[in-house]
Design an enzyme around this catalytic site. Structure first.
Site, PDB file in Angstrom:
ATOM      1  N   THR A  20     -40.071  21.175  -4.483  1.00 35.31           N
ATOM      2  CA  THR A  20     -40.282  20.881  -5.905  1.00 35.31           C
ATOM      3  C   THR A  20     -41.723  20.504  -6.187  1.00 35.31           C
ATOM      4  OG1 THR A  20     -37.992  20.235  -6.230  1.00 35.31           O
ATOM      5  CG2 THR A  20     -39.569  19.304  -7.766  1.00 35.31           C
ATOM      6  N   SER A  66     -36.530  23.934   0.072  1.00 36.23           N
ATOM      7  CA  SER A  66     -36.176  23.452   1.422  1.00 36.23           C
ATOM      8  C   SER A  66     -34.688  23.573   1.731  1.00 36.23           C
ATOM      9  CB  SER A  66     -36.679  22.027   1.658  1.00 36.23           C
ATOM     10  OG  SER A  66     -35.827  21.076   1.104  1.00 36.23           O
ATOM     11  N   THR A  99     -37.736  17.921  -0.897  1.00 42.42           N
ATOM     12  CA  THR A  99     -37.134  16.638  -0.506  1.00 42.42           C
ATOM     13  C   THR A  99     -35.740  16.804   0.104  1.00 42.42           C
ATOM     14  OG1 THR A  99     -36.204  16.311  -2.719  1.00 42.42           O
ATOM     15  CG2 THR A  99     -38.390  15.386  -2.295  1.00 42.42           C
ATOM     16  N   ASP A 100     -35.101  17.956  -0.160  1.00 38.62           N
ATOM     17  CA  ASP A 100     -33.695  18.083   0.262  1.00 38.62           C
ATOM     18  C   ASP A 100     -33.510  18.036   1.778  1.00 38.62           C
ATOM     19  OD1 ASP A 100     -32.681  18.071  -2.268  1.00 38.62           O
ATOM     20  OD2 ASP A 100     -32.579  20.243  -2.462  1.00 38.62           O
TER      21      ASP A 100
END
Ligand code: SIN
Length: 335
Positions: A20, A66, A99-100
Site C-alpha cells: 500500500t 504482499s 503490511t499484510d
C-alpha cells in the site's frame, strides 16, 4: 548542502517490494486502490526531507501486493538484502513492503541475515494518493532508524506510525488502523523527531547469533498452518500432508489443545514423518510442552510463544537443517 555534509550522510539502501505504501487510488478519498504500482524512486521523491537524513539509494525488487508474497520471493528478498548489507558503501537497509505479510518477511530476514547493520521494514495503511497518507512519514522514520547506529545489532525492525517493533514478535493486528502493528511485549521504542529512542531489546537470538543462514539454503521445506475452530475435522491436515507438507502448524485453541477427533489423523501424519507443531491461535502466551497434549509420547512440537505465522517459518528453517524432533523443539525453545 555542503559536499562534506553530503559525504557524511549514512548510505541507506532502499529495497522496494510494493504494498500500500506504493499504492494509488482513483481519488484522494476512494476506499479501494491498487497496491504496488508506485516505483521506489517516486516513493523517495515524495519525501524530500530525507535528503538531510541519509543518502538513500532506491532499488525495485518486486512491485506486488504482499498477499502475493511467497516463500520463494521471501528468500529472494533475503538474498538481495544480504548482498546489499555486505557492501561497504551500505550502512543500513530499508525494505518497503505490504503490511499484510510484512511480519513474515521481516521474521525470515531476522533469522537469516548475517549482518549487524540496521534493517528496517516499513509500509503504509493508506495509499500515497490518500488524504493524510501515512507512507511518507513512515518512510522518513524508517530511514531515520536505519541511519542510526542505535539500530545496529537489534535484528530486523518494523517501523510504522512512530513505533519500532522487533520482527520476532510484531504482528498486524488491525485491518484498517494506522497503528496496525503491535506486539504482546510492546514496542522496542519510538521514533522521536525522526530518530529512534530504544527502551528494550529482544533477548532471543537473531541475525549474527542465529544458527540459520542463507548459505546452502535452497527452497524452504513446505510447511502449512491449520487454524482450529469449533467442530474442526481432519480434512485440512490431510490435504496439506497430501500436498507434500513436511510440517503442519496446528493453530490451536488458547492453551494449545487438540480436539479428540483430530488425534488419529495427527498421529498417522506424524508416523508418516510430518512434523506437528502446536501453536496458539491467540498469537500470545507460551504453550507448555506436555501440557494439554502428550507431546513427548506423540512426537509433537510446541511453539513456545510464537504465533502460527512465525512458527511456520521457524519450522521450515529448522526442517532445512534437521528432521530430528528434539533438535527442532530446541529451536522453538531458543528462538
Ligand atoms: C499489501 O500488503 O500489499 C496490501 C496492504 C498493505 O500494504 O497495507
Amino acid at each position: 548542502m555542503s559536499a562534506a555534509a553530503a559525504r557524511a550522510r549514512p548510505r541507506i539502501a532502499l529495497l522496494a517490494t510494493g504494498g500500500t505504501i506504493a499504492g494509488a487510488a482513483a481519488s484522494s478519498t476512494a476506499g479501494g486502490y491498487q497496491a504496488g504500482v508506485v516505483g521506489a524512486g517516486a516513493l523517495l521523491a515524495a519525501v524530500p526531507e530525507l535528503a538531510a537524513v541519509a543518502d538513500v539509494r532506491p532499488e525495485q525488487l518486486f512491485a506486488i501486493d504482499s498477499k502475493n508474497m511467497t516463500d520463494a520471493r521471501m528468500l529472494q528478498l533475503a538474498r538481495r538484502a544480504a548482498e546489499l548489507l555486505a557492501q561497504d558503501d551500505v550502512d543500513g537497509l530499508v525494505v518497503t513492503h505490504g503490511t499484510d505479510t510484512m511480519e513474515e518477511s521481516a521474521y525470515l530476514l531476522h533469522l537469516l541475515l548475517k549482518s549487524g547493520k540496521p534493517v528496517v521494514f516499513t509500509g503504509a495503511m493508506r495509499p500515497g494518493t490518500a488524504i493524510s497518507a501515512d507512507g511518507p512519514a513512515n518512510l522518513y522514520q524508517a530511514v531515520g532508524v536505519a541511519a542510526s547506529p542505535a539500530a545496529a545489532g537489534q535484528g530486523v525492525l518494523v517501523v510504522m506510525n512512530g513505533s519500532i517493533w522487533s520482527a520476532r514478535d510484531v504482528a498486524k493486528q488491525d485491518a484498517a488502523a494506522l497503528q496496525t502493528f503491535g506486539s504482546v511485549y510492546g514496542p522496542l521504542g519510538w521514533v522521536v523527531e525522526g530518530r529512534p529512542r530504544f527502551y528494550r531489546a529482544v533477548s532471543r537470538p537473531h541475525t549474527l547469533q542465529s544458527v540459520f543462514s542463507l548459505e546452502g539454503l535452497g527452497e524452504l521445506p513446505p510447511v502449512g498452518i491449520v487454524s482450529t475452530y469449533a467442530g474442526i475435522g481432519p480434512a485440512a491436515y490431510e490435504a496439506l500432508a497430501a500436498a507434500g507438507a513436511r510440517g503442519i502448524v496446528h493453530a490451536a485453541f488458547g492453551g494449545g489443545t487438540v480436539p479428540d477427533e483430530l488425534l488419529p489423523t495427527l498421529r498417522r501424519l506424524r508416523a508418516q514423518g510430518v512434523h506437528i507443531v502446536r501453536a496458539s491461535r491467540t498469537g500470545a502466551g507460551p504453550l507448555l510442552r506436555d501440557a494439554n497434549a502428550d507431546d513427548t509420547a506423540e512426537g509433537w512440537l510446541v511453539a513456545d510463544d510464537q504465533s502460527p505465522l512465525k512458527a511456520r517459518l521457524l519450522l521450515a528453517l529448522g526442517l532445512a537443517r534437521t528432521a530430528d524432533a528434539a533438535a527442532l523443539q530446541a529451536m522453538f525453545d531458543g528462538y
